[in-house]
Design a protein around this motif. Structure first.
Motif, PDB file in Angstrom:
ATOM      1  N   SER A  91       0.987  -1.142  -0.002  1.00  0.00           N
ATOM      2  CA  SER A  91       0.072  -0.115  -0.108  1.00  0.00           C
ATOM      3  C   SER A  91       0.780   1.299  -0.176  1.00  0.00           C
ATOM      4  N   LEU A  92       1.860   1.283   0.697  1.00  0.00           N
ATOM      5  CA  LEU A  92       2.746   2.566   0.919  1.00  0.00           C
ATOM      6  C   LEU A  92       3.494   2.724  -0.456  1.00  0.00           C
ATOM      7  N   CYS A  93       4.036   1.695  -0.996  1.00  0.00           N
ATOM      8  CA  CYS A  93       4.241   2.004  -2.779  1.00  0.00           C
ATOM      9  C   CYS A  93       3.215   2.392  -3.703  1.00  0.00           C
ATOM     10  N   MET A  94       2.086   1.774  -3.440  1.00  0.00           N
ATOM     11  CA  MET A  94       0.910   2.004  -4.367  1.00  0.00           C
ATOM     12  C   MET A  94       0.435   3.515  -4.227  1.00  0.00           C
ATOM     13  N   ASP A  95       0.220   3.707  -2.919  1.00  0.00           N
ATOM     14  CA  ASP A  95      -0.334   4.948  -2.833  1.00  0.00           C
ATOM     15  C   ASP A  95       0.603   6.228  -2.998  1.00  0.00           C
ATOM     16  N   ASN A  96       1.792   5.888  -2.849  1.00  0.00           N
ATOM     17  CA  ASN A  96       2.782   7.109  -3.270  1.00  0.00           C
ATOM     18  C   ASN A  96       3.475   6.794  -4.597  1.00  0.00           C
ATOM     19  N   ASP A  97       3.016   5.939  -5.188  1.00  0.00           N
ATOM     20  CA  ASP A  97       3.658   5.778  -6.709  1.00  0.00           C
ATOM     21  C   ASP A  97       5.255   5.209  -6.869  1.00  0.00           C
ATOM     22  N   ILE A  98       5.598   4.463  -5.858  1.00  0.00           N
ATOM     23  CA  ILE A  98       7.071   3.943  -5.821  1.00  0.00           C
ATOM     24  C   ILE A  98       6.983   2.813  -6.732  1.00  0.00           C
ATOM     25  N   PRO A  99       7.596   2.537  -7.958  1.00  0.00           N
ATOM     26  CA  PRO A  99       7.606   1.375  -8.649  1.00  0.00           C
ATOM     27  C   PRO A  99       8.621   0.160  -7.895  1.00  0.00           C
ATOM     28  N   ILE A 100       8.221  -0.978  -8.250  1.00  0.00           N
ATOM     29  CA  ILE A 100       9.082  -2.116  -7.531  1.00  0.00           C
ATOM     30  C   ILE A 100       9.419  -3.066  -8.577  1.00  0.00           C
ATOM     31  N   VAL A 101      10.778  -3.215  -8.616  1.00  0.00           N
ATOM     32  CA  VAL A 101      11.389  -4.524  -9.429  1.00  0.00           C
ATOM     33  C   VAL A 101      11.439  -5.515  -8.499  1.00  0.00           C
TER      34      VAL A 101
END
Ligand code: UDP
Length: 245
Positions: A209-219
């Motif tokens: 959620s933290l990544c999705m809500d703040n638009d941090i992509p993940i590899v």
């Protein structure tokens, strides 16, 4: 460069998330393999020498996991503090290996332990990263009931990182569990929304959620094969990119 407009590669600043298990030789009784840590450090040095600004979050699962100890009767918060201290041992091992090959780096701990690590101070960490120094974020978030995946998401947000590189033992995100479904296919890129709707496991839900809500992509990529870490750190396509719409 990727065709995907949500692909931040090439990126300038990244958070690398290593699981604690990544530091253990499979089948070995030693929690940390100096050889593996040395190999990881060499691949990091190469990318940092090329201008990457890098923060590292390492887990503690090679020593201890709070949830497992709690399931066996231990108080959860206490068990989680033990887990956070385990991450500091791993952080020190990585710091030692990086320093040994001339990479300027510091462990910043979320739990104060000034004889072995600096305290985590956001602005100081940001400044160090800007100078090209590697920061290893030890002791997780400093709070029980969280994971080091969540730590990586939190620090990525605080540091304004372009991306999280999550090293795992699988080579990306699949449409289904590839161990049970031979027809499962690996995505080169996939949206957070698709992962959510199809219950595809990427990170724990707080981190996700933290990544999705703040638009941090993940590899998500497999640390196992030699050179994979270099590819991930040097913005080359590898594993699966999870990104916003
Ligand atoms: N932990 C915690 N708070 C945090 C980060 C970690 O309490 O912010 C504890 C938790 O008990 C966890 C352990 O530290 O099980 C090790 O971290 P994690 O399980 O994320 O390590 P990994 O599986 O990545 O090796």
């Amino acid at each position: 460069m990727s065709q995907n407009t949500n692909d931040p590669r090439p990126f300038k600043r990244a958070i690398l998330k290593l699981s604690g298990e990544a530091l253990r030789e499979p089948g070995s009784k030693d929690n940390i393999s100096p050889e593996i840590v040395t190999r990881i450090a060499a691949e990091i040095k190469d990318a940092v020498d090329n201008g990457l600004e890098l923060g590292i979050v390492v887990g503690g699962g090679n020593f201890w996991r709070g949830a497992s100890a709690s399931a066996r009767g231990m108080d959860r918060a206490t068990a989680d503090y033990v887990g956070m201290l385990a991450t500091v041992m791993n952080s020190l091992a990585i710091e030692g290996a990086l320093s040994h090959i001339g990479v300027t780096c510091t462990v910043m701990s979320a739990i104060e332990m000034k004889n072995v690590a600096e305290p985590f101070i956001r602005r100081k960490a940001d400044h160090q990263l800007s100078k090209g120094n590697v920061i290893i974020f030890g002791a997780g978030t400093g709070n029980p009931f969280f994971s080091t995946d969540t730590t990586a998401a939190l620090r990525a947000n605080e540091m304004g990182a372009d991306i999280i590189l999550k090293a795992t033992q699988v080579d990306g995100v699949y449409s289904d569990d590839p161990r049970t479904n031979p027809d499962a296919v690996r995505f080169e890129s996939v949206t957070f929304q698709h992962c959510l709707e199809n219950r595809l496991s990427v990170m724990d839900s707080t981190a996700f959620s933290l990544c999705m809500d703040n638009d941090i992509p993940i590899v998500i990529f497999d640390l196992g094969p030699d050179g994979n870490l270099s590819k991930a750190l040097n913005s080359q396509p590898i594993g699966t990119l999870v990104h916003c719409e």
